[in-house]
Design a protein around this motif. Structure first.
Motif, PDB file in Angstrom:
ATOM      1  N   TRP A   6     -25.285 -38.800  48.000  1.00 54.68           N
ATOM      2  CA  TRP A   6     -24.142 -38.192  47.336  1.00 54.68           C
ATOM      3  C   TRP A   6     -22.852 -38.928  47.682  1.00 54.68           C
ATOM      4  CZ3 TRP A   6     -26.182 -35.818  43.636  1.00 54.68           C
ATOM      5  CH2 TRP A   6     -27.311 -35.020  43.786  1.00 54.68           C
ATOM      6  N   ASN A  35     -16.810 -34.111  42.727  1.00 53.28           N
ATOM      7  CA  ASN A  35     -18.012 -33.268  42.669  1.00 53.28           C
ATOM      8  C   ASN A  35     -19.128 -33.849  43.529  1.00 53.28           C
ATOM      9  OD1 ASN A  35     -16.845 -31.383  40.972  1.00 53.28           O
ATOM     10  ND2 ASN A  35     -17.604 -32.353  39.113  1.00 53.28           N
ATOM     11  N   ASP A  38     -18.304 -33.191  47.061  1.00 55.08           N
ATOM     12  CA  ASP A  38     -18.602 -31.781  47.368  1.00 55.08           C
ATOM     13  C   ASP A  38     -20.098 -31.578  47.604  1.00 55.08           C
ATOM     14  OD1 ASP A  38     -15.900 -31.211  47.053  1.00 55.08           O
ATOM     15  OD2 ASP A  38     -16.141 -30.385  45.030  1.00 55.08           O
ATOM     16  N   LEU A  39     -20.918 -32.234  46.792  1.00 55.24           N
ATOM     17  CA  LEU A  39     -22.368 -32.151  46.985  1.00 55.24           C
ATOM     18  C   LEU A  39     -22.766 -32.728  48.345  1.00 55.24           C
ATOM     19  CD1 LEU A  39     -23.647 -33.122  43.435  1.00 55.24           C
ATOM     20  CD2 LEU A  39     -23.977 -30.924  44.586  1.00 55.24           C
ATOM     21  N   ARG A  41     -20.928 -32.758  51.069  1.00 58.14           N
ATOM     22  CA  ARG A  41     -20.535 -31.780  52.086  1.00 58.14           C
ATOM     23  C   ARG A  41     -21.527 -30.616  52.130  1.00 58.14           C
ATOM     24  NH1 ARG A  41     -15.547 -33.614  50.744  1.00 58.14           N
ATOM     25  NH2 ARG A  41     -15.241 -32.193  49.006  1.00 58.14           N
ATOM     26  N   GLN A  42     -21.943 -30.147  50.954  1.00 60.55           N
ATOM     27  CA  GLN A  42     -22.916 -29.051  50.909  1.00 60.55           C
ATOM     28  C   GLN A  42     -24.250 -29.487  51.515  1.00 60.55           C
ATOM     29  OE1 GLN A  42     -22.467 -25.942  50.256  1.00 60.55           O
ATOM     30  NE2 GLN A  42     -24.587 -25.333  50.393  1.00 60.55           N
ATOM     31  N   GLN A  44     -24.678 -31.709  53.792  1.00 63.73           N
ATOM     32  CA  GLN A  44     -24.489 -31.799  55.242  1.00 63.73           C
ATOM     33  C   GLN A  44     -24.527 -30.422  55.879  1.00 63.73           C
ATOM     34  OE1 GLN A  44     -24.144 -34.826  57.129  1.00 63.73           O
ATOM     35  NE2 GLN A  44     -24.777 -33.276  58.593  1.00 63.73           N
ATOM     36  N   ARG A  45     -23.896 -29.440  55.229  1.00 64.51           N
ATOM     37  CA  ARG A  45     -23.930 -28.066  55.761  1.00 64.51           C
ATOM     38  C   ARG A  45     -25.368 -27.540  55.798  1.00 64.51           C
ATOM     39  NH1 ARG A  45     -18.853 -27.464  53.003  1.00 64.51           N
ATOM     40  NH2 ARG A  45     -19.895 -26.763  51.119  1.00 64.51           N
ATOM     41  N   MET A  46     -26.123 -27.822  54.744  1.00 65.61           N
ATOM     42  CA  MET A  46     -27.515 -27.374  54.707  1.00 65.61           C
ATOM     43  C   MET A  46     -28.338 -28.049  55.795  1.00 65.61           C
ATOM     44  SD  MET A  46     -27.979 -27.322  50.565  1.00 65.61           S
ATOM     45  CE  MET A  46     -29.731 -27.022  50.600  1.00 65.61           C
TER      46      MET A  46
END
Length: 71
Positions: A6, A35, A38-39, A41-42, A44-46
């Motif tokens: 991403w 976008n 943002d994907l 970052r998401q 990485q959080r997951m």
């Protein structure tokens, strides 16, 4: 898809935006890049959440083993 994927896509679209002369297209490309960022970052959080769950699971197994040895 991994975080790196991403991030690479975001960079690709930022580069396209930087090389674009048309303001509307440039803005659209920058939004696409955002976008993708943002994907990333998401993702990485997951990944972080999964690693924390795995860590807690390991801790629980270690605690159970200690309890069994103490009994």
């Amino acid at each position: 898809m991994g975080v790196e994927y991403w991030l690479m896509r975001a960079e690709e679209f930022r580069t396209k935006a930087d090389n674009c002369e048309d303001p509307q297209t440039r803005d659209s490309l920058r939004k696409v890049a955002q976008n993708y960022a943002d994907l990333a970052r998401q993702a990485q959080r997951m990944l972080n959440a999964e690693q924390q769950r795995e860590h807690r699971g390991l801790d629980a197994r270690r605690d159970a083993q200690r309890q069994r040895r103490m009994n």
